[in-house]
Design an enzyme around this catalytic site. Structure first.
Site, short mmCIF file in Angstrom:
data_model
loop_
_atom_site.label_atom_id
_atom_site.label_comp_id
_atom_site.label_asym_id
_atom_site.label_seq_id
_atom_site.Cartn_x
_atom_site.Cartn_y
_atom_site.Cartn_z
N GLY A 180 0.83 -1.21 0.00
CA GLY A 180 0.00 0.00 0.00
C GLY A 180 0.86 1.26 0.00
N ALA A 221 -5.38 -2.38 5.45
CA ALA A 221 -6.69 -1.84 5.81
C ALA A 221 -7.61 -1.86 4.60
CB ALA A 221 -6.54 -0.40 6.32
N THR A 224 -9.37 0.68 2.86
CA THR A 224 -9.26 2.15 2.90
C THR A 224 -10.25 2.86 1.97
OG1 THR A 224 -7.49 2.04 1.27
CG2 THR A 224 -6.83 2.18 3.58
N THR A 277 -6.89 6.52 11.88
CA THR A 277 -7.36 7.59 11.01
C THR A 277 -8.10 8.69 11.75
OG1 THR A 277 -8.99 8.02 9.26
CG2 THR A 277 -9.38 6.11 10.61
N ASP A 278 -8.16 9.86 11.14
CA ASP A 278 -8.96 10.96 11.71
C ASP A 278 -10.47 10.69 11.56
OD1 ASP A 278 -8.69 11.16 8.95
OD2 ASP A 278 -8.93 13.33 8.92
N TYR A 284 -16.25 3.02 7.84
CA TYR A 284 -14.78 3.01 7.85
C TYR A 284 -14.27 3.48 9.23
CZ TYR A 284 -10.00 4.61 6.76
OH TYR A 284 -8.65 4.82 6.77
N LYS A 343 -12.37 1.21 12.05
CA LYS A 343 -10.98 1.57 12.42
C LYS A 343 -10.89 1.82 13.93
CE LYS A 343 -7.82 2.28 10.11
NZ LYS A 343 -6.71 1.39 9.66
N1 LIG Z 1 -4.83 6.83 2.54
C1 LIG Z 1 -5.19 7.78 3.41
O1 LIG Z 1 -5.44 8.95 3.05
C2 LIG Z 1 -5.27 7.45 4.87
C3 LIG Z 1 -5.70 8.44 5.77
C4 LIG Z 1 -5.77 8.15 7.13
C5 LIG Z 1 -5.40 6.89 7.60
N2 LIG Z 1 -5.01 5.94 6.70
C6 LIG Z 1 -4.63 4.62 7.25
O2 LIG Z 1 -3.27 4.41 6.90
C7 LIG Z 1 -3.03 3.01 6.70
C8 LIG Z 1 -2.34 2.80 5.36
O3 LIG Z 1 -3.17 3.36 4.34
P1 LIG Z 1 -2.75 3.32 2.80
O4 LIG Z 1 -3.27 4.55 2.16
O5 LIG Z 1 -1.31 2.94 2.70
O6 LIG Z 1 -3.68 2.10 2.34
P2 LIG Z 1 -3.65 1.32 0.94
O7 LIG Z 1 -2.78 2.01 -0.03
O8 LIG Z 1 -5.07 1.05 0.61
O9 LIG Z 1 -2.93 -0.05 1.35
C9 LIG Z 1 -3.56 -1.02 2.16
C10 LIG Z 1 -2.93 -2.34 1.81
O10 LIG Z 1 -3.54 -3.36 2.61
C11 LIG Z 1 -3.77 -4.48 1.78
N3 LIG Z 1 -4.82 -5.34 2.34
C12 LIG Z 1 -6.16 -5.26 2.17
N4 LIG Z 1 -6.77 -6.28 2.80
C13 LIG Z 1 -5.79 -7.02 3.38
C14 LIG Z 1 -5.80 -8.21 4.15
N5 LIG Z 1 -6.94 -8.85 4.46
N6 LIG Z 1 -4.62 -8.71 4.58
C15 LIG Z 1 -3.46 -8.09 4.27
N7 LIG Z 1 -3.39 -6.97 3.53
C16 LIG Z 1 -4.55 -6.43 3.09
C17 LIG Z 1 -4.20 -3.85 0.46
O11 LIG Z 1 -4.15 -4.79 -0.58
P3 LIG Z 1 -5.17 -4.60 -1.83
O12 LIG Z 1 -4.86 -3.27 -2.43
O13 LIG Z 1 -4.83 -5.77 -2.70
O14 LIG Z 1 -6.55 -4.65 -1.24
C18 LIG Z 1 -3.17 -2.74 0.34
O15 LIG Z 1 -1.96 -3.20 -0.24
C19 LIG Z 1 -4.41 2.34 6.85
O16 LIG Z 1 -4.53 1.86 8.16
C20 LIG Z 1 -5.40 3.46 6.64
O17 LIG Z 1 -6.61 3.22 7.32
C21 LIG Z 1 -4.93 6.18 5.36
#
Ligand SMILES: NC(=O)c1ccc[n+]([C@@H]2O[C@H](COP(=O)([O-])OP(=O)(O)OC[C@H]3O[C@@H](n4cnc5c(N)ncnc54)[C@H](OP(=O)(O)O)[C@@H]3O)[C@@H](O)[C@H]2O)c1
Length: 198
Positions: A10, A61, A63, A102-103, A126, A130
């Protein structure tokens, strides 16, 4: 130190991987859903007990915020049960867990910078899943860190990248004005996160 990153493909996982690879004395174990599905409790226990990481950083997650509204079971499985499995498996071997949150655990009603002392009140599936993920990690593993972040931008699809791209071909842009957030660089976040743990 042995560090397991889940969700390593991710946006945040990739940046953490990059930064950890530059450090010496770190043995990295990188997994994503194909290698270690965090919702599968048996696999998680087996994996953790076989590899014995000292720190688990959970970047996995569901997301897609809008999709979570209709995909409630999957959101709960990935955002709550997944962290539960990792936290309890880590606890059995005395490992630490860093859970990314997350916020969206807040309701967005307060127009000010949020702190750890603000009341949580998630308004979306979501956010609710979380928050439950945070709670279950705190409950099951005393060696935990909860890292709440917002609006990530880095090597992936994100708001900042979209705006930059659109600005190259459009003189003016129309964007919703009823949302506020703190765009957070994955580079900065990973730098801080890699200082946490053992
Ligand atoms: N992105 C934002 O703006 C944001 C903001 C606030 C907080 N966050 C938090 O930050 C963290 C990282 O976010 P990110 O943006 O890096 O997320 P991301 O790019 O969506 O990456 C999440 C990764 O988790 C994998 N995944 C999904 N289901 C899974 C499972 N059952 N077992 C193992 N891996 C799994 C996904 O694979 P697939 O793609 O194949 O599903 C993806 O590679 C998360 O906890 C998110 O809630 C993100």
């Amino acid at each position: 130190m042995k560090v397991l990153i889940t969700g390593a493909n991710g946006q945040l996982g990739r940046e953490l991987t990059k930064q950890y690879k530059e450090k010496s004395n770190i043995e990295l174990i990188l997994t994503d859903v194909a290698d270690l599905d965090i919702t599968d409790v048996k696999t998680v226990y087996e994996f953790v007990n076989e590899h014995k990481p000292e720190v688990i950083i959970n970047c996995a997650a569901h997301t897609a915020v809008d999709k979570c509204e209709t995909d409630v079971d999957m959101a709960y499985k990935i955002n709550t049960i997944g962290p539960k499995n990792l936290a309890s498996a880590a606890n059995t071997i005395g490992a630490e867990i860093v859970q990314v949150s997350t916020d969206y655990v807040f309701d967005g009603e307060v127009d000010k910078e949020l702190t750890e002392f603000d009341e949580v009140n998630p308004q979306t599936v979501y956010g609710k899943t979380k928050l439950e993920g945070e709670r279950v990690v705190s409950k099951l593993n005393p060696k935990h860190y909860i890292v709440r972040t917002a609006w990530l931008y880095g090597d992936g699809n994100n708001f900042v990248k979209t705006m930059i791209k659109l600005s190259e071909t459009n003189k003016t842009l129309k964007v919703v004005n009823d949302q506020k957030g703190s765009p957070t660089s994955t580079v900065d976040l990973a730098r801080v996160m890699s200082k946490l743990g053992a």
